[in-house]
Design an enzyme around this catalytic site. Sequence first.
Site, PDB file in Angstrom:
ATOM      1  N   HIS A 130      28.871  43.232  27.741  1.00 14.32           N
ATOM      2  CA  HIS A 130      29.899  43.774  26.901  1.00 14.32           C
ATOM      3  C   HIS A 130      29.483  43.374  25.324  1.00 14.32           C
ATOM      4  CE1 HIS A 130      33.599  44.819  24.965  1.00 14.32           C
ATOM      5  NE2 HIS A 130      34.030  45.673  26.204  1.00 14.32           N
ATOM      6  N   ASP A 206      31.918  35.567  30.484  1.00 16.08           N
ATOM      7  CA  ASP A 206      32.885  36.481  30.240  1.00 16.08           C
ATOM      8  C   ASP A 206      33.526  36.898  31.570  1.00 16.08           C
ATOM      9  OD1 ASP A 206      34.060  38.861  29.583  1.00 16.08           O
ATOM     10  OD2 ASP A 206      32.728  39.734  28.625  1.00 16.08           O
ATOM     11  N   GLN A 209      36.359  40.808  33.564  1.00 12.05           N
ATOM     12  CA  GLN A 209      36.509  41.693  34.732  1.00 12.05           C
ATOM     13  C   GLN A 209      36.569  40.820  35.943  1.00 12.05           C
ATOM     14  OE1 GLN A 209      36.837  44.944  34.474  1.00 12.05           O
ATOM     15  NE2 GLN A 209      36.189  45.251  32.601  1.00 12.05           N
ATOM     16  N   LYS A 232      44.072  43.472  31.161  1.00 14.13           N
ATOM     17  CA  LYS A 232      43.361  43.961  32.293  1.00 14.13           C
ATOM     18  C   LYS A 232      43.473  43.386  33.463  1.00 14.13           C
ATOM     19  CE  LYS A 232      39.099  44.352  29.764  1.00 14.13           C
ATOM     20  NZ  LYS A 232      38.594  45.679  29.244  1.00 14.13           N
ATOM     21  N   CYS A 374      31.149  50.192  25.849  1.00 14.67           N
ATOM     22  CA  CYS A 374      31.088  48.994  24.894  1.00 14.67           C
ATOM     23  C   CYS A 374      29.728  48.136  25.471  1.00 14.67           C
ATOM     24  CB  CYS A 374      32.211  48.060  24.771  1.00 14.67           C
ATOM     25  SG  CYS A 374      33.452  48.794  23.946  1.00 14.67           S
TER      26      CYS A 374
HETATM   27  C1  PLP Z   1      33.301  42.580  30.459  1.00 14.52           C
HETATM   28  C2  PLP Z   1      34.242  42.715  29.344  1.00 14.52           C
HETATM   29  N1  PLP Z   1      34.072  41.679  28.204  1.00 14.52           N
HETATM   30  C3  PLP Z   1      35.022  42.032  27.317  1.00 14.52           C
HETATM   31  C4  PLP Z   1      35.824  42.893  27.104  1.00 14.52           C
HETATM   32  C5  PLP Z   1      36.562  43.144  25.945  1.00 14.52           C
HETATM   33  O1  PLP Z   1      38.088  42.832  26.170  1.00 14.52           O
HETATM   34  P1  PLP Z   1      39.024  43.004  25.257  1.00 14.52           P
HETATM   35  O2  PLP Z   1      39.054  44.350  24.426  1.00 14.52           O
HETATM   36  O3  PLP Z   1      40.561  42.895  25.838  1.00 14.52           O
HETATM   37  O4  PLP Z   1      38.807  41.972  24.057  1.00 14.52           O
HETATM   38  C6  PLP Z   1      36.132  43.831  28.169  1.00 14.52           C
HETATM   39  C7  PLP Z   1      37.014  45.065  28.171  1.00 14.52           C
HETATM   40  O5  PLP Z   1      36.697  45.989  27.463  1.00 14.52           O
HETATM   41  C8  PLP Z   1      35.054  43.772  29.431  1.00 14.52           C
HETATM   42  O6  PLP Z   1      35.083  44.592  30.243  1.00 14.52           O
END
Ligand code: PLP
Lengths: 417, 161
Positions: A130, A206, A209, A232, A374
Amino acid sequence: MAMTVPDSIDVTALKRDFPLLTGATMHGQPVVYLDSASSSQKPTPVLDAMQDLYETTYANVHRGVYELGAKTTDLYEAARASAARFIGAPSPSGIVFTKNVTESFNLLAYSWGRANLSEGDVVVLSTIEHHANLVPWLMLRDERGIELRYLTMAEDFTLDLSRLDELLDGAKLLSVTAMSNVLGTLPPVRQLADAAHATGALVMVDAAQYVPHLPTDVTELGCDFLGFTGHKMLGPTGVGVLWGREELLDAMPPFQGGGEMIRDVRLDGFTPNDVPWKFEAGTPPIAEAIGLGAAIDYLTTIGMDAVRTHEMQLTGYALQTLRDRFGDSITIFGPDDVTDRGGVISFAFDGLHPHDISQVLDQHGVCVRAGHHCAKPLMRVLGVGATARASLYLYNDESDVDALADALDKSAEFFLV
Amino acid sequence: MPGLEDLYREIILDHYRNPRNRGELAVPPAHRVEGFNPLCGDEIVLFVEVDDDGTVRDIKISGQGCSISQSSASMMSSAVKGRTVDEVRDLTRAFKAMMSIHESSLEKDGTEPDDDLNEVPDVKLGDLEALRGVVKFPVRIKCATLAWITLAQGLEETAST
Ligand SMILES: Cc1ncc(COP(=O)(O)O)c(C=O)c1O
C-alpha cells in the site's frame, strides 16, 4: 456448495448489531456492503462506548485531578491494554496510538528512520505494498539517499522469495504487508522476519488488513514493529496503532513535539516522556481509542478464530460462485486457495472498467471499491490501471456474494449489448 | 433519483465502444501530454499537432479509462480537430461550465466576480451535450474532464515552446 463445517458465525443475528447494515438503503435498495477492506461498518457497542463516554465521563486525559479526568484516562489506557492483548504484545507500553496506520508508518520512518538510516542504507519493501508503506520510505530516500529494494510478486500472486537473502544482504529494515489489500495474499511474515533478523535487519509489518481478520500474535509473527488502523476493524476513524518492541521505541527520538510527549520543558530544552506517551504529542484521539477498545472487545467475544473460519468459508464460496457464473469473463487477481489468502477479491470483468462496474453495482445497492486501492506500483505489475474489489468481513454472508454476482450480471447486460 | 440512463447515454456508449482518433502521432511535430486521475488510476495520453496558424491539425488518444473518460476523450477529439486553439479554449470553458466548474468563482478580493468575466462562451457543444448527465454523479465529473484538462495543459505547453 454444501458446507461440511457449520459456519462459525451466525451472520443474521450478528447483522443486528450493525445499524447501517440493517437500516440503510442505497437507491432504495438494502445495502450490500462489500468494501470492508477500505473501511468497516461499526457495531452498536462501539457507537455506545463513544456516546457514553461523551455523555457521562468525558474530560481530557493525563491532566485533570478531578474524577472525570481520571476516569477518562483509565478508559483510554484500558483501550491501550486491550490493543496490546489483542495482538499478543507483552505490555501496553509498546502500543502507540496514532491517527491511522499511515501515521504509524510516517512515525517510524521519521523517528526510527532518521535516527538509524543514512546514505546508502538499505530498506527492503515489496511491490505489493500500500502507498502507506511506500511513500514515507520514498520521502526518506529523497531526503537521505537511502536505498530501497523490492521483493517482487510471483505468478501465483505470492511474494517471490527466491532472491530474499540477496535483497536482505546489508539491509537495516524489512517492511512488508501481512495481507495485501488488493490480492488478499498472506505473505509468510514469520519466515521473512527470521530471514531479516539473520542478516541483522529489523522488521515492520503492515497489519492493516491482517489484525481485523486473523488472530494476531506479534511474538509468533516475529516482527519488531507492527501497524494497524482502527476503522478497518469495526472501530472509528481517527485512531491507529504503532506497536514496537519497547527497547526499540525507547531508543527512538520523538516524532511530533508538544504537550503530552514531554516530562519537562525548559526554555532551553525538553525531556521527553516515557514510551508510549513520548510519541503521542497533543490531545490524543480519546473517544476514538476508547471506541477501538470496544471494537476489540466485540471481536474478542466473537473470537478471531471464528472470524477467520467464517471468512475462509465465505471467500471460498465467493471465488467458486464468481468462477461458476462468469467463467472466462472474470479474472481474479489473487491466490486460489483460501488458506493462503484473506477475503479481499480483486477482479477484472469482461473488459469493463471497474468504475463502470461499480456504478452499476451502486444502483443495485452493492458497495465495492473501484480503483488502484492505493497500490499503484502493484497495478502496474498486474498490467491494469484499476481493479474492482469486493471485500468480505464477519458480517457478510452468502446472500451478499449472490447479490454481487446478480449485479455483475446486470452490468454485463448494460454494457455488452 | 438519477438513473444509469442519465449517465450512460447511447451516444456515450457508442464512443466508448468505438472510440474515435485512438492511436499515437509522431513527436515532433505532435506534442505528447499525459493526464492522470489520481482517484481511479485512469491515465490518458494525448498527441496533439498544432499548425503554425494555430489550428489543431490532428489529435490522437491513447491510455486507459472508464467509459465516461474514454467517451469524453473520443468526443473531444472529434470536436477539436480542425479548430483553432482559441476556439478550443472556448469549447473547453463551455464544457467545464456544463460540468459545473467555473474558472473563477470568487475574485481575489472576495467580491462577487464580474458577470462578463465568468461568462460562458456561446459555443455549440453538439454531441458533448450527452455528457451533461454526469453532473448528477459528482464522483464521475473528474472522469469526464480528464481529457479536457489534459488537452488544455498540452496546448499551453505547445504555446510556450
Ligand atoms: C494494507 C494497508 N495498509 C495501509 C492502509 C492505510 O490505512 P489508513 O488509511 O487507515 O492509514 C490500508 C488501507 O487503506 C491498507 O489496506
